[in-house]
Design a protein around this motif. Structure first.
Motif, PDB file in Angstrom:
ATOM      1  N   MET A 121       0.731  -1.317   0.070  1.00 56.83           N
ATOM      2  CA  MET A 121      -0.052  -0.025   0.005  1.00 56.83           C
ATOM      3  C   MET A 121       0.781   1.407  -0.192  1.00 56.83           C
ATOM      4  O   MET A 121       0.526   2.238  -0.616  1.00 56.83           O
ATOM      5  CB  MET A 121      -0.970   0.020   1.391  1.00 56.83           C
ATOM      6  N   PHE A 166       2.239   1.402  -3.900  1.00 51.21           N
ATOM      7  CA  PHE A 166       1.439   1.634  -4.735  1.00 51.21           C
ATOM      8  C   PHE A 166       0.351   2.525  -4.315  1.00 51.21           C
ATOM      9  O   PHE A 166      -0.575   3.007  -5.227  1.00 51.21           O
ATOM     10  CB  PHE A 166       0.918   0.316  -5.129  1.00 51.21           C
ATOM     11  N   GLY A 167       0.151   2.708  -2.901  1.00 51.18           N
ATOM     12  CA  GLY A 167      -1.062   3.616  -2.692  1.00 51.18           C
ATOM     13  C   GLY A 167      -0.398   5.194  -2.481  1.00 51.18           C
ATOM     14  O   GLY A 167      -1.252   5.834  -2.981  1.00 51.18           O
ATOM     15  N   VAL A 203      -5.730   4.439  -6.393  1.00 54.01           N
ATOM     16  CA  VAL A 203      -5.961   3.697  -5.344  1.00 54.01           C
ATOM     17  C   VAL A 203      -7.253   3.900  -4.812  1.00 54.01           C
ATOM     18  O   VAL A 203      -8.226   3.040  -4.498  1.00 54.01           O
ATOM     19  CB  VAL A 203      -5.110   3.578  -4.180  1.00 54.01           C
ATOM     20  N   TRP A 226     -10.274   2.883  -7.050  1.00 54.69           N
ATOM     21  CA  TRP A 226     -10.307   1.663  -6.911  1.00 54.69           C
ATOM     22  C   TRP A 226     -11.107   1.149  -5.783  1.00 54.69           C
ATOM     23  O   TRP A 226     -11.991   0.475  -5.627  1.00 54.69           O
ATOM     24  CB  TRP A 226      -9.217   0.703  -7.302  1.00 54.69           C
ATOM     25  N   PRO A 276      -2.629  -0.019  -9.395  1.00 52.04           N
ATOM     26  CA  PRO A 276      -3.148  -0.556  -8.204  1.00 52.04           C
ATOM     27  C   PRO A 276      -3.629  -2.285  -8.326  1.00 52.04           C
ATOM     28  O   PRO A 276      -3.611  -2.857  -7.654  1.00 52.04           O
ATOM     29  CB  PRO A 276      -4.498   0.266  -8.103  1.00 52.04           C
ATOM     30  N   GLY A 279      -0.252  -4.006  -7.778  1.00 50.35           N
ATOM     31  CA  GLY A 279      -0.225  -4.163  -6.474  1.00 50.35           C
ATOM     32  C   GLY A 279      -1.144  -4.971  -5.872  1.00 50.35           C
ATOM     33  O   GLY A 279      -1.015  -5.933  -4.863  1.00 50.35           O
ATOM     34  N   GLY A 280      -2.747  -5.025  -6.475  1.00 52.44           N
ATOM     35  CA  GLY A 280      -3.407  -6.081  -5.934  1.00 52.44           C
ATOM     36  C   GLY A 280      -3.043  -7.511  -6.429  1.00 52.44           C
ATOM     37  O   GLY A 280      -3.423  -8.589  -5.407  1.00 52.44           O
TER      38      GLY A 280
END
Length: 552
Positions: A120, A123-124, A131, A134, A191, A194-195
């Motif tokens: 997070m 990428f957050g 982010v 999403w 994201p 990252g997910g």
């Protein structure tokens, strides 16, 4: 040890005893709840007649905990937290392994959350607008999906799909170019990367938790590992406090003080389902001589010695296991009381009342306010799933001696805790051979769960904030692990039979021992013997009653 230091109740090195194996099923069933997934509301189905837990709803559903997370957090806070209230004994199980598995499960989740927090952060923070878009889409879908409304759930999925298509169209033809064009594209794609990484981490952790869950219910499993409870140097105060809290939990478990809560019965032992009383006048056997002076404690001590021989019988047919015969002090509390208090002072070391104080309660506190003394014989059967307790009390008022035997039974833990993890599958019809079906294995963790875990991960470092936004489980008070989620034994034929069968031999042993003491002290036992014979027949009535409920 210095004079002012508190006594250390640590048992030191422990060797497993054969008797401890009789409580494994109930212990491991409750310990498995620490590793479970699924909605936390499922735990409300396991509420018993003695205690009722509650779930505070989340303010943001994306931050709500699952069953295992809420159970572990609530139990740790209640049992090991600072300024906690005393606990009710958990007969039929050992509460310390349950708490240790909660600590172990929390440790596994903390390791997972640390990795998710890193994802997070990368990428957050760098792609925060994407982010948030999403997360907002998934939160909107959760709000629209609800728990039972499938049509609304389909609407939420349609909105999420429209959002994804709009994002693709927006990426293909942007109204600007240069750095911001590349950044906008990256913030919507990053994201997803990252997910995918977070899903791998969540899948690995979920598999580990489920293996421990199924292993406990199978009778084995991996032991709880809590290195944070072992101080490595004198400066580790947190580890020392945790170790002392676990020792206090064990000391409370062995306390001989229990609490009577009106129609709820004795907390931890269950309601009183039967009561048999022998009350007759004390008449000298020889009219020319007086009765030799004796006290209630003399009768209780003789009964105690005889009850310890219950497992011995004239025939080799199995019969009783070795009973746990113990002196109990029953303290009355209100039916709606939210807390109890343990005894303190020099006469109550290690939460125990014994010696002269115990004899004083037995001999003198028989009428009016105050605690009462009971001699209990307890059988833990069905691997801890059934707890049968028979309590004996002796009172002498004026010339009347009364011997009362009451039966208490606590049934198995709720079936919710006995459910094993089931794989996620999807069954569909084949394209050509439409009359045949195909079952496909799905990942353990679905996309919505990955988003939930990733969103919660940064907040797990400050649990109060996470509980404020995501809700929490509120344990019932007065709290005890065993009686909070216990069923009544009368729904299980063999358990009910065991509870009813145990009463007759115990009642006869109690009467025989009491009659012998009376005869030795010059009391005419004819009326006592006749009454004992009548009760010996009446106790065979195979009907449990609500003896704690007095109908006006």
């Amino acid at each position: 040890m210095a004079a002012g230091d508190a006594f250390d109740f640590s048992p030191g090195a422990q060797i497993p005893l054969s008797g401890a194996s009789g409580q494994t099923a109930a212990t491991q069933a409750l310990a498995s709840a620490a590793y479970r997934d699924g909605p936390v509301d499922e735990l409300l189905k396991a509420n018993s007649d003695w205690a009722t837990s509650e779930v505070k709803p989340p303010r943001v559903s994306l931050f709500e905990p699952n069953l295992g997370e809420a159970f572990s957090r609530a139990l740790q806070l209640r049992v090991l937290g600072g300024g906690r209230k005393p606990l009710i004994q958990s007969f039929g199980l050992d509460p310390q392994p349950v708490v240790e598995h909660c600590l172990a499960a929390s440790r596994i989740r903390k390791q997972r959350d640390a990795r998710l927090t890193l994802i997070m952060a990368v990428f957050g923070l760098l792609f925060l607008p994407g982010v948030l878009i999403w997360l907002g889409g998934f939160q909107l879908r959760r709000m629209l999906a609800g728990a039972q409304n499938k049509r609304t759930g389909a609407l939420g999925m349609a909105l999420l799909t429209v959002l994804a298509v709009a994002a693709v169209v927006f990426l293909v033809k942007l109204p600007f170019s240069g750095f911001w064009a590349f950044y906008v594209r990256a913030m919507l794609i990053a994201p997803l990367i990252g997910g995918a990484w977070a899903k791998v981490i969540c899948e690995r952790t979920a598999k580990d938790l489920r293996d421990r869950w199924s292993g406990l219910l199978a009778g084995g499993g991996v032991g709880a590992k809590i290195p944070e409870a072992v101080p490595r140097n004198p400066g580790e105060t947190a580890a020392e406090q945790l170790r002392q809290s676990l020792e206090r939990l064990t000391a409370e478990q062995h306390s001989n003080v229990v609490f009577y809560a009106g129609p709820k019965g004795i907390l931890g032992m269950g309601t009183r389902w039967g009561s048999w009383q022998l009350a007759e006048e004390l008449v000298p056997a020889d009219p020319e001589k007086d009765i030799n002076p004796f006290r209630s404690w003399d009768v209780i001590r003789a009964v105690h010695d005889q009850l310890r021989l219950l497992e011995r019988g004239p025939l080799h047919t199995g019969g009783f296991p070795t009973p746990d015969v113990k002196h109990w002090v029953v303290s009355p509390i209100g039916e709606g009381a939210k807390a109890v208090s343990r005894p303190e002072g020099t006469e109550a070391g290690a939460y125990q009342i014994g010696g002269a104080e115990l004899q004083k309660i037995c001999n003198e506190q028989q009428f009016g306010s105050g605690d009462r003394h009971y001699l209990g014989v307890q059988f833990v059967l069905w691997d801890g799933q059934l707890v049968i307790t028979l309590l004996i009390t002796v009172t002498v008022l004026h010339k009347t001696l009364r011997i009362e035997v009451t039966g208490h039974a606590l049934g198995p833990v709720h079936p919710l805790f006995l459910g094993t993890p089931s794989p996620r599958t999807k069954t569909t019809s084949k394209t050509i051979k439409f009359w045949e079906t195909r079952t496909r294995q799905l990942p353990i963790v679905h996309a919505r769960e990955v988003v939930r875990l990733a969103a919660r991960a940064p907040l797990t470092y400050y649990p109060p904030l996470l509980e404020y936004w995501g809700g929490k489980l509120v344990l019932p008070e007065p709290f005890g692990l065993r009686h909070a989620w216990a069923d009544k034994p009368w729904r299980h034929r063999f358990m009910a039979d065991d509870a009813l069968r145990a009463t007759t031999p115990v009642l006869r042993v109690v009467h025989q021992a009491a009659l012998r003491v009376l005869s030795e002290n010059g009391v005419n036992t004819e009326r006592f013997g006749n009454r004992a014979s009548f009760l010996s027949g009446a106790v065979q009535d195979p009907t449990p009653r609500q003896a704690d409920v007095y109908n006006a």
